[in-house]
Design an enzyme around this catalytic site. Structure first.
Site, PDB file in Angstrom:
ATOM      1  N   LYS A  16      59.216  63.345  40.592  1.00  0.00           N
ATOM      2  CA  LYS A  16      60.126  63.875  41.635  1.00  0.00           C
ATOM      3  C   LYS A  16      60.367  62.837  42.741  1.00  0.00           C
ATOM      4  CE  LYS A  16      60.971  68.049  40.116  1.00  0.00           C
ATOM      5  NZ  LYS A  16      62.342  68.422  39.745  1.00  0.00           N
TER       6      LYS A  16
ATOM      7  N   TYR B  36      53.962  64.999  37.841  1.00  0.00           N
ATOM      8  CA  TYR B  36      55.212  65.704  38.174  1.00  0.00           C
ATOM      9  C   TYR B  36      55.726  65.228  39.532  1.00  0.00           C
ATOM     10  CZ  TYR B  36      57.847  70.019  39.485  1.00  0.00           C
ATOM     11  OH  TYR B  36      58.781  70.947  39.901  1.00  0.00           O
TER      12      TYR B  36
ATOM     13  N   SER C 187      60.514  68.917  45.076  1.00  0.00           N
ATOM     14  CA  SER C 187      59.516  69.989  45.225  1.00  0.00           C
ATOM     15  C   SER C 187      58.586  69.626  46.368  1.00  0.00           C
ATOM     16  CB  SER C 187      58.718  70.109  43.928  1.00  0.00           C
ATOM     17  OG  SER C 187      57.560  70.879  44.146  1.00  0.00           O
ATOM     18  N   SER C 188      57.988  70.631  47.007  1.00  0.00           N
ATOM     19  CA  SER C 188      57.084  70.358  48.134  1.00  0.00           C
ATOM     20  C   SER C 188      55.797  69.649  47.683  1.00  0.00           C
ATOM     21  CB  SER C 188      56.734  71.649  48.864  1.00  0.00           C
ATOM     22  OG  SER C 188      56.096  72.558  47.999  1.00  0.00           O
ATOM     23  N   CYS C 189      55.551  69.588  46.357  1.00  0.00           N
ATOM     24  CA  CYS C 189      54.329  68.909  45.882  1.00  0.00           C
ATOM     25  C   CYS C 189      54.441  67.383  45.950  1.00  0.00           C
ATOM     26  CB  CYS C 189      53.986  69.342  44.468  1.00  0.00           C
ATOM     27  SG  CYS C 189      55.135  68.711  43.260  1.00  0.00           S
TER      28      CYS C 189
ATOM     29  N   HIS D 168      54.032  80.130  37.487  1.00  0.00           N
ATOM     30  CA  HIS D 168      53.502  79.987  38.842  1.00  0.00           C
ATOM     31  C   HIS D 168      52.764  81.269  39.235  1.00  0.00           C
ATOM     32  CE1 HIS D 168      56.745  76.890  38.966  1.00  0.00           C
ATOM     33  NE2 HIS D 168      55.796  76.232  39.577  1.00  0.00           N
TER      34      HIS D 168
END
Ligand SMILES: NC(=O)C1=CN([C@@H]2O[C@H](COP(=O)(O)OP(=O)(O)OC[C@H]3O[C@@H](n4cnc5c(N)ncnc54)[C@H](OP(=O)(O)O)[C@@H]3O)[C@@H](O)[C@H]2O)C=CC1
Ligand SMILES: C[C@H]1O[C@H](OP(=O)(O)OP(=O)(O)OC[C@H]2O[C@@H](n3cnc4c(=O)[nH]c(N)nc43)[C@H](O)[C@@H]2O)[C@@H](O)[C@@H](O)C1=O
Length: 313
Positions: free
Chosen positions: A141, A137, A108-110, A180
């Site tokens: 990842k 999270y 994920s981009s986070c 989201h």
């Protein structure tokens, strides 16, 4: 991948997994393996080992995860950390034990630092502190990316890690407490229009910027990578997005217009904004020959039509 290759989609009922299944079926892949979380809890290492050993998939799309928006991540950090670490560790290791030819792990981009330089290049991973609302999270990842990387190095596996931006589309989660922003706003404006409410509440200040990718575009990118490339060509991980972002206030106005709501928007700044911006640099995947094609408004319209078809009497 051959058309009759044994392909396991973990998380096939979710937003991403269901889009990957649509994309594979459209290309006439005929040997798709699926199993719901009720039948197989991917946090259970023994059950996962048994399943992968029995099914012997040749290719794995790992789209099963504990997923949620800023509210859910903030409220259940331990669940987000434990479930994701367990699911990905079990599936990745069982993949290696059973000689899976290629596995695609969904990050994920986070994972990138909260204040990363924009647009965010793949190499900015682990160069700064994470956004607190999704740190557990993100750490799970990042462990998944690193696990693919070291398995490739030590065991000679071919495991790919992709970092999608914020996604939306058919089969999204529209639950207001844990979804989201995009599905939440579609539902809020839709219900406010039907009930003739004077305003819709949007969390935060409206100033953060987000990049949104239609999930069928993501599925197309994932299949494109699995069909054509190995980890050595892709690198440790690759960004997938449109490369364009908008503010949450702009998104709210776009959704409001698509739904046809006439009332006001009120920002609730007591709710968290999260990361100020996370616009991905998508030049790596563009260079490999893939580009997103669905414009944001068209994607939101398709999602709204699907939502109405599911929810209106
Ligand atoms: N949505 C987004 O905006 C983004 C998502 N991603 C990543 O994409 C991937 C898929 O996300 P998305 O499709 O949105 O998530 P969803 O919540 O829509 O789907 C997740 C899937 O995971 C399965 N799952 C969850 N827990 C378990 C478990 N314990 N055992 C077995 N299966 C389980 C669920 O299966 P079942 O339905 O059978 O219960 C579900 O189908 C995730 O890795 C996520 O991090 C990355 C960037 C953005
Ligand atoms: C995909 C990504 O998703 C999460 O990160 P996020 O991008 O912050 O996600 P979000 O979609 O929930 O919020 C985006 C922005 O939108 C604002 N916002 C307004 N109104 C609503 C609203 O009604 N609901 C929600 N959820 N947000 C709202 C909200 O305040 C924020 O400023 C992480 O789980 C992270 O781990 C991750 O990977």
């Amino acid at each position: 991948m051959q058309k009759d290759s044994r392909i396991y989609i973990a998380g096939h009922r979710g937003l991403v997994g269901s889009a990957i299944r649509r994309r594979l079926e459209a290309s006439e892949y005929s040997n798709i393996i699926t199993c719901s979380s009720q039948e197989l809890d991917l946090r259970d290492q023994h059950a996962v080992n048994r399943f992968i050993n029995n099914q012997k998939p040749e290719y794995v799309f790992l789209a099963a995860a504990k997923v949620g928006g800023i509210g859910a991540n903030n409220t259940y950090p331990a669940t987000f950390m434990y479930d994701n670490l367990a699911i990905q560790t079990n599936v990745i290791n069982a993949g290696k034990e059973n000689n899976v030819k290629k596995l695609l792990f969904m990050g994920s981009s986070c994972i990138y630092p909260k204040f990363a330089q924009q647009p965010i290049k793949e190499e900015y991973l682990l160069t700064g502190l994470l956004e607190p609302t999704n740190e557990p999270y993100a750490i799970a990842k990042i462990s998944g990316i690193k696990m693919c990387e070291v398995y490739n190095r030590q065991y000679g596996t071919n495991f790919l890690a992709v970092m999608p931006t914020n996604l939306y589309g058919i089969n999204d989660n529209f639950d207001l407490s844990n979804s989201h922003v995009l599905p939440a706003l579609l539902r809020k404006f839709h219900e406010a229009k039907r009930a003739n409410l004077p305003f819709v509440e949007v969390w935060g200040t409206g100033k953060p910027r987000r990049e949104f990718l239609y999930v069928d575009d993501l599925a197309d990118a994932c299949v494109f990578l699995m069909e054509n490339f190995g980890w050595q060509e892709i690198g440790t991980h690759v960004n997938i997005g449109t490369g364009e972002d908008i503010t949450i206030a702009e998104l709210a106005n776009t959704v409001k217009n698509i739904v046809g709501y006439k009332g006001d928007i009120k920002f609730n700044s007591s709710m968290p904004d999260g990361t100020p911006r996370k616009q991905l640099d998508v030049s790596s995947i563009n260079r490999l020959g893939w580009k997103a094609t669905t414009p944001l408004e068209a994607g939101i319209r398709q999602t709204y039509e699907w939502f109405i078809s599911r929810n209106d009497d």
